[in-house]
Write a protein that holds these residues in place. Structure first.
Motif, PDB file in Angstrom:
ATOM      1  N   PRO A   6       0.661  -1.361   0.034  1.00  0.00           N
ATOM      2  CA  PRO A   6      -0.032  -0.068  -0.092  1.00  0.00           C
ATOM      3  C   PRO A   6       0.890   1.361   0.144  1.00  0.00           C
ATOM      4  O   PRO A   6       0.416   2.170  -0.739  1.00  0.00           O
ATOM      5  N   ASP A   7       2.008   1.246   0.801  1.00  0.00           N
ATOM      6  CA  ASP A   7       2.926   2.348   0.624  1.00  0.00           C
ATOM      7  C   ASP A   7       3.481   2.786  -0.913  1.00  0.00           C
ATOM      8  O   ASP A   7       3.460   3.869  -1.113  1.00  0.00           O
ATOM      9  N   ALA A   8       3.663   1.621  -1.325  1.00  0.00           N
ATOM     10  CA  ALA A   8       4.448   1.711  -2.772  1.00  0.00           C
ATOM     11  C   ALA A   8       3.409   2.281  -3.785  1.00  0.00           C
ATOM     12  O   ALA A   8       3.751   3.128  -4.674  1.00  0.00           O
ATOM     13  N   ARG A   9       2.087   1.714  -3.429  1.00  0.00           N
ATOM     14  CA  ARG A   9       1.036   2.142  -4.620  1.00  0.00           C
ATOM     15  C   ARG A   9       0.748   3.686  -4.372  1.00  0.00           C
ATOM     16  O   ARG A   9       0.443   4.207  -5.288  1.00  0.00           O
ATOM     17  N   GLY A  10       0.786   4.263  -3.159  1.00  0.00           N
ATOM     18  CA  GLY A  10       0.695   5.382  -2.688  1.00  0.00           C
ATOM     19  C   GLY A  10       1.680   6.453  -3.473  1.00  0.00           C
ATOM     20  O   GLY A  10       1.407   7.337  -3.817  1.00  0.00           O
ATOM     21  N   GLN A  11       2.959   5.842  -3.287  1.00  0.00           N
ATOM     22  CA  GLN A  11       3.952   6.636  -3.895  1.00  0.00           C
ATOM     23  C   GLN A  11       3.965   6.850  -5.274  1.00  0.00           C
ATOM     24  O   GLN A  11       4.062   7.935  -5.927  1.00  0.00           O
ATOM     25  N   LEU A  14       1.228   9.226  -6.193  1.00  0.00           N
ATOM     26  CA  LEU A  14       1.608  10.513  -6.053  1.00  0.00           C
ATOM     27  C   LEU A  14       2.740  10.940  -7.121  1.00  0.00           C
ATOM     28  O   LEU A  14       2.570  11.987  -7.571  1.00  0.00           O
ATOM     29  N   LEU A  15       3.338  10.043  -7.556  1.00  0.00           N
ATOM     30  CA  LEU A  15       4.529  10.337  -8.575  1.00  0.00           C
ATOM     31  C   LEU A  15       3.530  10.519  -9.998  1.00  0.00           C
ATOM     32  O   LEU A  15       3.973  11.623 -10.630  1.00  0.00           O
ATOM     33  N   ALA A  16       2.762   9.781 -10.229  1.00  0.00           N
ATOM     34  CA  ALA A  16       1.887   9.852 -11.599  1.00  0.00           C
ATOM     35  C   ALA A  16       1.152  11.257 -11.406  1.00  0.00           C
ATOM     36  O   ALA A  16       1.019  11.986 -12.502  1.00  0.00           O
ATOM     37  N   ALA A  17       0.509  11.799 -10.385  1.00  0.00           N
ATOM     38  CA  ALA A  17      -0.157  12.939 -10.313  1.00  0.00           C
ATOM     39  C   ALA A  17       0.727  14.233 -10.456  1.00  0.00           C
ATOM     40  O   ALA A  17       0.448  15.060 -11.170  1.00  0.00           O
ATOM     41  N   ALA A  18       2.097  13.987  -9.987  1.00  0.00           N
ATOM     42  CA  ALA A  18       2.897  15.013 -10.077  1.00  0.00           C
ATOM     43  C   ALA A  18       3.206  15.256 -11.631  1.00  0.00           C
ATOM     44  O   ALA A  18       3.614  16.383 -12.271  1.00  0.00           O
TER      45      ALA A  18
END
Length: 176
Positions: A6-11, A14-18
Motif C-alpha cells: 500500500p505504501d508503494a502504491r501511494g507513492q 503521487l508520482l503519476a499525479a506530479a
C-alpha cells in the motif's frame, strides 16, 4: 510481477499525479504564449494604419500622373473631380483590404488639414512661377503657368480592430 505494498502504491499514485500536473502546467504556459513574441508589440500589428498610409501615398502619386496639367486653372474643380473618380476604387479597396483579419479602415478626405496645407505649405518663392494654392475638399491644387497642378490629398484614417482603434491624418503628395 510483484505486488505493490500500500505504501508503494501511494507513492506511485503521487508520482503519476506530479507528472500529470507538470504536463498540464507546461501546456497551459505554452497556450498562454501562443502568438506572443517579445520583440513585437501586438498593437503595432493589429489595426495599424501604416500599410494603408503607404498604399494611399502610392495611389495618390499614381492618380496624379493620370491627371496631367491638362486643366486650366479655371477648370480646377473638374481636375479634382477626375482625381476623386480615379482614387475612389483604390480607396474602397483599401477600406475592406483587411476584413479577413477583422480590421476595418475608414478613409475620408480631411478638408481641414487640406485647407491648412494650402494656406501654410504652398510652394512659392521668387524663382518659381507658381500661383495660389486652393483646397477643394481634401485635395490641394496649385496654379502653375495657368494650369492646375495637384499637390496632394489629405486623408483622415481610422483603423478599427476587435481590440484597438488607431486614428491618424496623412498627406499623400502628388507628382511634383
Amino acid at each position: 510481477m510483484t505486488d505493490l505494498t500500500p505504501d508503494a502504491r501511494g507513492q506511485l499514485v503521487l508520482l503519476a499525479a506530479a507528472v500529470i500536473a507538470f504536463a498540464l502546467a507546461t501546456g497551459a504556459l505554452a497556450y498562454l504564449q501562443v502568438g506572443s513574441h517579445p520583440d513585437i508589440d501586438p498593437r503595432s500589428e493589429e489595426g495599424s494604419p501604416e500599410r494603408i498610409v503607404g498604399a494611399l501615398d502610392r495611389s495618390v502619386h499614381d492618380a496624379t500622373a493620370s491627371v496631367p496639367e491638362q486643366y486650366d486653372w479655371d477648370e480646377r474643380e473638374s481636375a479634382v473631380g477626375e482625381l476623386e473618380d480615379d482614387l475612389e476604387p483604390r480607396v474602397e479597396t483599401l477600406r475592406v483590404s483587411e476584413l479577413e483579419r477583422s480590421v476595418v479602415h475608414e478613409i475620408a478626405y480631411d478638408e481641414t488639414d487640406a485647407a491648412t496645407w494650402a494656406a501654410d505649405d504652398c510652394p512659392s518663392g521668387p524663382d518659381r512661377q507658381f500661383g495660389d494654392c486652393e483646397a477643394i475638399g481634401g485635395i490641394v491644387v496649385q496654379e502653375r503657368a495657368g494650369g492646375t497642378h495637384v499637390l496632394g490629398v489629405s486623408f483622415e484614417i481610422r483603423s478599427t480592430s476587435e481590440r484597438v482603434t488607431h486614428e491618424t491624418s496623412v498627406r499623400a503628395t502628388g507628382q511634383q
